[in-house]
Design a protein around this motif. Structure first.
Motif, short mmCIF file in Angstrom:
data_model
loop_
_atom_site.label_atom_id
_atom_site.label_comp_id
_atom_site.label_asym_id
_atom_site.label_seq_id
_atom_site.Cartn_x
_atom_site.Cartn_y
_atom_site.Cartn_z
N LYS A 112 6.72 14.30 4.26
CA LYS A 112 7.47 13.05 4.41
C LYS A 112 6.80 12.13 5.43
CE LYS A 112 12.03 14.75 3.12
NZ LYS A 112 13.36 15.13 3.59
N LYS A 113 6.20 12.72 6.44
CA LYS A 113 5.51 11.94 7.47
C LYS A 113 4.34 11.15 6.86
CE LYS A 113 3.74 12.79 12.08
NZ LYS A 113 3.36 13.79 13.05
N LEU A 114 3.60 11.79 5.95
CA LEU A 114 2.49 11.12 5.26
C LEU A 114 3.03 10.00 4.37
CD1 LEU A 114 -0.52 10.90 4.47
CD2 LEU A 114 -0.06 12.63 2.71
N LYS A 115 4.08 10.28 3.64
CA LYS A 115 4.69 9.27 2.76
C LYS A 115 5.13 8.05 3.58
CE LYS A 115 8.37 8.58 -0.59
NZ LYS A 115 9.54 9.11 -1.24
N LYS A 116 5.77 8.31 4.72
CA LYS A 116 6.22 7.22 5.59
C LYS A 116 5.03 6.41 6.11
CE LYS A 116 8.94 6.26 9.70
NZ LYS A 116 9.69 6.82 10.82
N LEU A 117 3.96 7.10 6.50
CA LEU A 117 2.75 6.41 6.97
C LEU A 117 2.21 5.50 5.86
CD1 LEU A 117 0.40 5.90 8.97
CD2 LEU A 117 -0.70 7.94 8.00
N TYR B 295 1.27 0.11 3.81
CA TYR B 295 1.34 -0.89 2.74
C TYR B 295 2.04 -2.15 3.25
CZ TYR B 295 2.53 -3.36 -1.50
OH TYR B 295 2.67 -4.35 -2.44
N ASP B 296 3.20 -1.99 3.87
CA ASP B 296 3.94 -3.15 4.39
C ASP B 296 3.11 -3.92 5.42
OD1 ASP B 296 6.06 -2.46 2.77
OD2 ASP B 296 7.21 -1.49 4.36
N THR B 297 2.40 -3.18 6.27
CA THR B 297 1.55 -3.80 7.29
C THR B 297 0.42 -4.59 6.65
OG1 THR B 297 2.10 -2.01 8.82
CG2 THR B 297 0.13 -3.32 9.34
N MET C 287 10.96 -0.48 5.65
CA MET C 287 9.77 0.10 6.27
C MET C 287 9.38 -0.71 7.52
SD MET C 287 9.02 2.69 4.40
CE MET C 287 10.56 3.00 3.54
N ALA C 288 8.39 -0.20 8.21
CA ALA C 288 8.00 -0.83 9.48
C ALA C 288 6.63 -1.49 9.37
CB ALA C 288 7.95 0.23 10.58
N ILE C 289 6.49 -2.59 10.08
CA ILE C 289 5.19 -3.24 10.22
C ILE C 289 4.56 -2.64 11.48
CG2 ILE C 289 3.96 -5.41 10.53
CD1 ILE C 289 5.52 -5.20 7.86
N LEU C 290 3.39 -2.04 11.30
CA LEU C 290 2.70 -1.38 12.41
C LEU C 290 1.73 -2.34 13.08
CD1 LEU C 290 1.86 1.88 10.41
CD2 LEU C 290 3.78 1.52 11.96
N VAL D 250 -4.28 1.41 12.30
CA VAL D 250 -2.92 1.40 12.85
C VAL D 250 -2.77 2.53 13.87
CG1 VAL D 250 -1.85 0.17 10.93
CG2 VAL D 250 -1.99 2.67 10.85
N GLY D 251 -3.91 3.00 14.39
CA GLY D 251 -3.91 3.97 15.48
C GLY D 251 -3.69 5.41 15.07
N VAL D 252 -3.87 5.73 13.79
CA VAL D 252 -3.64 7.09 13.30
C VAL D 252 -4.96 7.73 12.90
CG1 VAL D 252 -2.47 8.50 11.56
CG2 VAL D 252 -1.32 6.48 12.50
N ASP D 253 -5.25 8.87 13.49
CA ASP D 253 -6.51 9.57 13.29
C ASP D 253 -6.43 10.50 12.06
OD1 ASP D 253 -8.86 11.02 13.52
OD2 ASP D 253 -8.23 12.14 15.29
N LEU D 254 -6.29 9.89 10.88
CA LEU D 254 -6.23 10.66 9.63
C LEU D 254 -7.00 9.93 8.54
CD1 LEU D 254 -2.48 11.78 9.36
CD2 LEU D 254 -4.47 13.26 9.78
N GLN D 255 -7.54 10.70 7.60
CA GLN D 255 -8.28 10.11 6.48
C GLN D 255 -7.30 9.62 5.41
OE1 GLN D 255 -11.69 12.20 4.97
NE2 GLN D 255 -12.42 12.71 7.02
N VAL D 256 -6.69 8.50 5.72
CA VAL D 256 -5.71 7.86 4.84
C VAL D 256 -6.02 6.37 4.80
CG1 VAL D 256 -3.26 7.31 4.52
CG2 VAL D 256 -3.92 9.54 5.45
N ALA D 257 -6.05 5.81 3.59
CA ALA D 257 -6.27 4.37 3.43
C ALA D 257 -5.54 3.90 2.19
CB ALA D 257 -7.76 4.05 3.34
N ILE D 258 -5.28 2.61 2.14
CA ILE D 258 -4.70 2.01 0.95
C ILE D 258 -5.50 0.76 0.60
CG2 ILE D 258 -2.37 2.91 1.24
CD1 ILE D 258 -1.60 0.20 2.43
N VAL D 259 -5.54 0.45 -0.69
CA VAL D 259 -6.23 -0.74 -1.18
C VAL D 259 -5.36 -1.34 -2.27
CG1 VAL D 259 -8.27 -1.59 -2.43
CG2 VAL D 259 -8.54 0.14 -0.65
N ASP D 260 -5.21 -2.66 -2.21
CA ASP D 260 -4.52 -3.39 -3.28
C ASP D 260 -5.12 -4.78 -3.33
OD1 ASP D 260 -2.82 -4.72 -5.04
OD2 ASP D 260 -1.05 -3.61 -4.35
#
Length: 161
Positions: free
Chosen positions: A26-31, A36-38, A1-4, A52-62
């Motif tokens: 797949k685009k959402l899964k990749k994001l 996560y990696d970032t 994966m990529a670090i953004l 990470v510069g993406v205008d979507l209601q997506v977040a992760i928490v861990d």
């Protein structure tokens, strides 16, 4: 994966109401995977798409507990209870910390990466981290909620009064 690259304040995307996700592809899964990696690379406990510069209601928490990684897509807080005040920081504001008061317990409704809706409860630090990330999706920065700034020197012996 990529670090953004992480977007830093005052980039305008950080204060923008993000668009809802409509394509669970797949685009959402990749994001999500790249976010996560970032987040891990940046030693964070949460990351929102606008960071990470993406205008979507997506977040992760861990937060490193038994809940593992929580993916939040078009999330909403449907119940909240109690009150807690604690220290917060943000990957988009390196070196800036402050005390923020938030609900102690929340109930969240969200979608997963496959488009299935679910609800769950979160308390204490997990609830704080989720609320911080959901705020990002609505252009709300933790700096607008800081009641007391904490310097990096004060961090070592920090306790809420």
């Amino acid at each position: 994966m990529a670090i953004l690259p992480i977007v830093m304040h005052p980039d305008p995307i950080l204060e923008k109401e993000c668009d809802q996700v409509t394509a669970f592809d797949k685009k959402l899964k990749k994001l999500l995977n790249n976010m996560y990696d970032t987040m891990i690379e940046a030693d964070g406990v949460g990351l929102a798409a606008p960071q990470v510069g993406v205008d979507l209601q997506v977040a992760i928490v861990d937060i490193g507990d038994e809940n593992g990684t929580i993916e939040l897509i078009n999330p909403e807080i449907i119940e909240s209870d109690g009150k807690q005040t604690d220290l917060e920081g943000c990957l988009s504001f390196p070196g800036l910390y402050g005390e923020v008061t938030r609900p102690f317990s929340i109930k969240v409704r969200t979608y997963n990466r496959k488009g299935k809706i679910s609800e769950f409860q979160a308390k204490d630090f997990l609830a704080r981290a989720i609320q911080h990330e959901i705020d990002h999706l609505h252009g709300i920065l933790f700096t607008t909620k800081i009641e007391k700034y904490i310097t990096e020197d004060e961090l070592e012996g920090y306790e809420v009064e």
